[in-house]
Scaffold this active site. Structure first.
Site, PDB file in Angstrom:
ATOM      1  N   LYS A   1     104.898 126.291 163.428  1.00 28.24           N
ATOM      2  CA  LYS A   1     105.980 126.624 164.667  1.00 28.24           C
ATOM      3  C   LYS A   1     106.992 125.203 164.562  1.00 28.24           C
ATOM      4  CE  LYS A   1     106.968 125.900 169.454  1.00 28.24           C
ATOM      5  NZ  LYS A   1     107.549 125.134 169.335  1.00 28.24           N
TER       6      LYS A   1
ATOM      7  N   GLU B   1     114.036 124.014 173.608  1.00 22.04           N
ATOM      8  CA  GLU B   1     113.218 122.551 174.005  1.00 22.04           C
ATOM      9  C   GLU B   1     113.597 121.673 173.935  1.00 22.04           C
ATOM     10  OE1 GLU B   1     109.655 123.573 171.323  1.00 22.04           O
ATOM     11  OE2 GLU B   1     108.985 121.547 170.726  1.00 22.04           O
TER      12      GLU B   1
ATOM     13  N   HIS C   1     109.114 112.708 172.294  1.00 19.34           N
ATOM     14  CA  HIS C   1     109.227 113.315 172.954  1.00 19.34           C
ATOM     15  C   HIS C   1     109.111 113.572 174.929  1.00 19.34           C
ATOM     16  CE1 HIS C   1     108.693 117.913 173.556  1.00 19.34           C
ATOM     17  NE2 HIS C   1     107.878 117.586 174.253  1.00 19.34           N
TER      18      HIS C   1
ATOM     19  N   ASP D   1     118.626 138.309 164.096  1.00 22.63           N
ATOM     20  CA  ASP D   1     117.499 138.700 164.429  1.00 22.63           C
ATOM     21  C   ASP D   1     116.432 137.567 164.274  1.00 22.63           C
ATOM     22  OD1 ASP D   1     115.541 140.156 165.232  1.00 22.63           O
ATOM     23  OD2 ASP D   1     115.343 141.945 164.716  1.00 22.63           O
TER      24      ASP D   1
HETATM   25  C1  MEV Z   1     106.676 121.060 168.937  1.00 20.08           C
HETATM   26  O1  MEV Z   1     107.120 122.036 169.318  1.00 20.08           O
HETATM   27  C2  MEV Z   1     106.134 121.051 167.176  1.00 20.08           C
HETATM   28  C3  MEV Z   1     105.635 120.083 166.963  1.00 20.08           C
HETATM   29  O2  MEV Z   1     104.110 120.604 166.857  1.00 20.08           O
HETATM   30  C4  MEV Z   1     105.192 120.693 164.975  1.00 20.08           C
HETATM   31  C5  MEV Z   1     104.495 119.802 164.607  1.00 20.08           C
HETATM   32  O3  MEV Z   1     103.238 119.888 165.274  1.00 20.08           O
HETATM   33  O4  MEV Z   1     104.372 120.110 163.696  1.00 20.08           O
HETATM   34  C6  MEV Z   1     105.895 119.239 166.655  1.00 20.08           C
END
Ligand code: MEV
Length: 442
Positions: free
Chosen positions: A280, A85, A393, A296
């Site tokens: 995430k 990513e 991004h 792992d």
């Molecule tokens: C993207 O991979 C991760 C985010 O969505 C985490 C977040 O929203 O805190 C930017």
């Protein structure tokens, strides 16, 4: 419907590819070329990778990046990250630099205990089972002596075995719930070997136990396996600084920023939809280091998310507060990691990643990985509560889009320059490359 095949695993690599290309790609040579394009010309290295798993036909590359400038407990680190990513490595590097100028990260391992269970069905009197367990426990430990000898010599091994009555949840269900210290090894093989030996001895001894009826002697072992839930293999990572130092690149003043940041964390603490995305982002950092160091990541993922729900509702892994003018941001997470065994000395790039990290102990690696997760969350929340994430991004994603259009180096340079001053949405990039090509063709 596609054809089934028996004996696929016995075919040579090239015959496997032939079958796949004939069955699924209409014998298209392009498919064969793509598969082969990823083979390594170093035969030995290729063979090593072939043998990591079964039915290998090629290699699957992930970018291996480095995020420098991580000051952790006073020691500098450049952290290796394997991830597909865009923006993740840039975000980690940015957060590292930010905290480098504010005292760096502090990390501490709180506990290192791992768990394994033998799941058993017992049809009889629970009290008799308890007295059998007292009788058999030393025999269980004794039966694993050859397995535990080396681990014990290094200071680890089996910490305890308990009999747990789970009949409230499932009729006749009991567990041998064992705790282990596996030091620098992740310990899955060690734990599973011990558990299978416990199961064998437990069953054999039950057949011989005079206190049991004939029915009770037939204890049934359902399975023996480690748990990837390791709430007592815990690491804490933290950053802090006076609120007024939370400046740099934010469009709002430090007090306002700190308040907004803390609210963002609190939202993730109370709102599962947000918590999942929040966590995430943390796992973006954690998985990338876990993968680069040959650990792992599925085990880590499963354990971390279970921990995030430990109070009955899925919640944020990180927390933040202001106390006496100081901003604190921290996280405690379970991480079962190894720096010996597994891929660690086998995979040349994993070995290199560990060398880059000064060959850490498992405890040191737990600290580094937790810091990578905390840094990632800091960077995400900083963007989200100020500029939004799309600005940064999409700039990072720009190259991916340009590559999709097979942009030349010259086109890439022109458009990267162009998007320094323009908002890089997907459609804007597509339009810009089309315009540029039109212009150049004139
Ligand atoms: C993207 O991979 C991760 C985010 O969505 C985490 C977040 O929203 O805190 C930017």
């Amino acid at each position: 419907m596609s054809k089934s095949i028996s004996g696929f695993s016995k075919l040579s690599k090239s015959h496997k590819i032939d079958w796949i290309v004939a069955t699924y790609f209409n014998n298209n040579e392009d498919a064969k070329n793509i598969i082969k394009q990823y083979w390594n010309s170093n035969i030995k290295l290729q063979q090593l990778h072939d043998e990591f798993i079964e039915n290998t036909i090629t290699n699957y590359y992930l970018p291996f990046g480095v995020a420098p400038n991580f000051l952790i407990n006073g020691k500098m680190h450049a952290i290796p990250m394997a991830i597909e990513e865009s923006s993740v490595v840039a975000a980690a590097s940015k957060a590292a630099k930010f905290w480098l100028e504010r005292g760096g990260f502090k990390a501490e391992v709180l506990s290192t205990t791992k768990i394994g269970q033998v799941h058993v069905m017992f049809y009889g009197d629970p009290k008799t089972l308890q007295s059998f367990f007292k009788h058999v426990k030393p025999k269980l430990i004794q039966a694993t002596k050859t397995l535990t000898k080396n681990m014990e010599a290094r200071g680890g091994g089996i910490l305890d075995i308990e009999l747990r009555d789970k009949t409230q949840s499932l009729d006749n269900y009991y567990q041998l719930h064992a705790t282990f210290e596996t030091l620098d090894a992740m310990g899955a093989n060690f734990i599973n070997s011990c558990l299978e030996q416990f199961a064998k001895t437990f069953r054999e001894e039950a057949r011989l136990f005079n206190g049991f009826t004939e029915k009770e002697k037939q204890v049934e072992v359902i399975m023996s396996i480690l748990s990837n839930y390791v709430p007592n293999c815990l690491v804490r990572a933290e950053v802090s600084c006076p609120v007024e130092q939370l400046t740099e690149n934010t469009s709002i003043n430090p007090e306002e920023f700190a308040k907004k940041f803390i609210q963002a964390v609190k939202i993730a603490e109370v709102e599962p939809y947000r918590a999942v995305t929040h966590n995430k982002g943390i796992m973006n950092g954690i998985d990338a280091v876990v993968l680069a160091t040959g650990n792992d990541f599925r085990a880590v993922e499963a354990g971390v998310h279970a921990y995030a729900s430990r109070n009955g509702q899925y919640s944020s892994l990180t927390h933040a507060k202001i106390e006496a003018g100081i901003f604190y941001f921290w996280m405690e997470i379970p991480l079962a990691l190894g720096t010996v065994g597994g891929l660690t000395s086998l995979h040349p790039l994993v070995k290199l990643a560990l060398e880059l990290l000064h060959n850490p102990s498992a405890k040191e690696l737990m600290q580094i990985v937790a810091v990578a997760g905390l840094a990632q969350n800091f960077a995400a929340l900083r963007s989200l509560t100020t500029t939004g994430i799309q600005e940064g991004h999409m700039k990072m994603h720009l190259l991916n889009i340009l590559n999709q259009f097979q942009a030349t180096d010259e086109e890439k340079n022109t458009l990267i320059n162009h998007f320094k001053n323009h908002t890089a949405t997907h459609s804007a990039v597509v339009e810009a490359i089309k315009d540029l090509r039109l212009k150049n063709n004139k």
